[in-house]
Design an enzyme around this catalytic site. Structure first.
Site, PDB file in Angstrom:
ATOM      1  N   ARG A  80      -1.402   4.854 -10.566  1.00 36.65           N
ATOM      2  CA  ARG A  80      -0.557   3.663 -10.469  1.00 36.65           C
ATOM      3  C   ARG A  80      -1.357   2.401 -10.762  1.00 36.65           C
ATOM      4  NH1 ARG A  80       2.859   3.236  -5.077  1.00 36.65           N
ATOM      5  NH2 ARG A  80       0.891   2.470  -4.243  1.00 36.65           N
ATOM      6  N   LYS A 183       2.185  -2.701  -9.375  1.00 35.98           N
ATOM      7  CA  LYS A 183       1.794  -3.217  -8.055  1.00 35.98           C
ATOM      8  C   LYS A 183       0.899  -4.431  -8.287  1.00 35.98           C
ATOM      9  CE  LYS A 183       0.817  -1.393  -3.477  1.00 35.98           C
ATOM     10  NZ  LYS A 183       2.165  -1.225  -2.918  1.00 35.98           N
ATOM     11  N   GLU A 219      14.982  -2.126  -3.827  1.00 37.76           N
ATOM     12  CA  GLU A 219      14.082  -1.663  -2.763  1.00 37.76           C
ATOM     13  C   GLU A 219      13.978  -2.738  -1.687  1.00 37.76           C
ATOM     14  OE1 GLU A 219       9.870  -1.172  -3.587  1.00 37.76           O
ATOM     15  OE2 GLU A 219      10.106  -2.218  -5.486  1.00 37.76           O
TER      16      GLU A 219
HETATM   17  C1  LIG Z   1       3.182  -0.460  -2.400  1.00 34.05           C
HETATM   18  C2  LIG Z   1       4.657  -0.659  -2.507  1.00 34.05           C
HETATM   19  C3  LIG Z   1       5.583   0.291  -2.039  1.00 34.05           C
HETATM   20  C4  LIG Z   1       5.165   1.536  -1.278  1.00 34.05           C
HETATM   21  O1  LIG Z   1       4.405   2.413  -2.038  1.00 34.05           O
HETATM   22  P1  LIG Z   1       3.542   3.546  -1.318  1.00 34.05           P
HETATM   23  O2  LIG Z   1       2.772   4.144  -2.433  1.00 34.05           O
HETATM   24  O3  LIG Z   1       4.486   4.502  -0.721  1.00 34.05           O
HETATM   25  O4  LIG Z   1       2.702   2.862  -0.306  1.00 34.05           O
HETATM   26  C5  LIG Z   1       6.920   0.048  -2.220  1.00 34.05           C
HETATM   27  N1  LIG Z   1       7.359  -1.079  -2.823  1.00 34.05           N
HETATM   28  C6  LIG Z   1       6.514  -2.023  -3.285  1.00 34.05           C
HETATM   29  C7  LIG Z   1       7.050  -3.232  -3.918  1.00 34.05           C
HETATM   30  C8  LIG Z   1       5.134  -1.839  -3.139  1.00 34.05           C
HETATM   31  O5  LIG Z   1       4.305  -2.785  -3.589  1.00 34.05           O
END
Ligand SMILES: *Cc1c(COP(=O)(O)O)cnc(C)c1O
Length: 337
Positions: A80, A183, A219
């Site tokens: 990622r 991210k 989300e």
């Molecule tokens: C990091 C993140 C998540 C959760 O991801 P995990 O890999 O499960 O920790 C969900 N939404 C956003 C916007 C994120 O930045």
């Protein structure tokens, strides 16, 4: 040496002994090195400061009942991070540097790894940013990769209890063809105001709708969304959400528990039909949702004051794998040796 009260840890930052760094210069990554200084000396014209050339990850290491330390799915965090780097034109890091940095920072801060039984863990935060001086809008030619760790307490101090979310059409987190799947820090900057609005109104986070039509669930703040009904785990398909590794894992576990899994657009009205709703991410694994307030429509969706049965099963199964209490069939955990 400071004494750490493992049962009283919060989900905040605590200084540790060292952080680990690696720098990209003259077209290549240098050696991974440890550093005691928590401060970074950065050029004022670094692209990370001006143009948001920055990406990060979040993962955890757990000390199991057997005393072994396991990092959960760090290969997925690496993939990622690589994708985030590509998405905002940063130099991407090779796996061996990433792995070396993660393992080194954990081993060098061994005394901060919470022992089994307190619900605490070692949070690991890798980040990469453009560190080269640049005034024109273009990608930097220099990058800095840093990893620090900090021990964190359980997300739910009072146990596994539902929280409430708020839907508002006033703000978006990410555009459909934007950076929502990466991210990157910029997405977080874009979500701060809505997050504050939610907290001021007594909700734990905003449940974002798709930015284009405001019809479907995207989300919730820094966590993915799922709903459960008729023995089916349903999670949104959208071009603007961050692919959560926790969500990916829960989908596998849901199937293992005999549930169906659907990844598809979820219209807001469908919220009326779910038996259980949750938010998922590394911080809490699952944060059960007790109610969702649709602000503009003055409509409240309710799911009860206790965590649902299926959410609880999924939560416990994932935790047991992280703690080495259940067979790790899918090779999700990396041992720190
Ligand atoms: C990091 C993140 C998540 C959760 O991801 P995990 O890999 O499960 O920790 C969900 N939404 C956003 C916007 C994120 O930045």
């Amino acid at each position: 040496m400071q004494e750490i009260n493992w049962s009283e840890l919060s989900f905040g930052y605590m200084p540790t002994d060292v952080n680990v760094r690696c720098e990209f210069k003259d077209g290549k990554w240098g050696d991974v090195y440890t550093c005691e200084d928590p401060y970074i000396n950065v050029h004022m014209a670094a692209t990370g400061l001006h143009y948001g050339q920055e990406a990060f990850e979040g993962m955890k290491a757990f000390q199991g009942k057997d005393g072994k330390v396991r990092v959960f799915r760090m290969d997925e965090n690496f993939k990622r991070l690589k994708n985030s780097c590509e998405g905002i034109l940063m130099a991407d890091l090779p796996w061996d540097k990433f792995e070396n940095a993660i393992m080194t920072v954990i081993k060098e801060n061994k005394r901060f790894i919470p022992p089994y039984g307190h619900g605490a863990s070692l949070y690991i935060r890798p980040l990469i940013f453009g560190s080269g001086a640049q005034v024109g809008v273009k990608p930097s030619s220099e990058y800095m990769f840093v990893v620090f760790v900090t021990p964190v307490g359980p997300y739910f101090k009072e146990g596994f209890k539902p929280t409430s979310l708020m839907i508002t059409r006033e703000f978006d987190r990410a555009a459909p063809q934007g950076t929502g799947t990466l991210k990157v820090g910029g997405n977080y900057a874009a979500s701060l105001r809505s997050g504050q609005l939610a907290k001021e109104n007594g909700y734990s986070a905003v449940l974002f709708l798709d930015a284009k039509e405001k019809k479907y669930i995207d989300e919730c703040g820094p966590a993915n969304f799922f709903g459960i009904k008729n023995n089916t785990y349903i999670t949104p398909k959208s071009p603007s959400i961050l692919p959560s590794i926790t969500n990916m894992s829960l989908q596998v576990l849901a199937k293992e528990l005999g549930m169906e899994v659907e990844v598809r657009p979820i219209p807001v009205e469908e919220l009326d039909t779910f038996e259980e709703v949750g938010a998922c991410g590394t911080a809490a694994v699952i944060s059960p949702v007790g109610s969702i307030m649709d602000y503009e429509n003055k409509k409240e969706y309710k799911y009860g004051t206790e965590a649902g049965e299926k959410s609880t099963l999924l939560y416990e199964k994932l935790k047991r794998i992280q703690n080495g209490e259940e067979e790790d069939k899918w090779d999700w955990t990396f041992l720190v040796e």
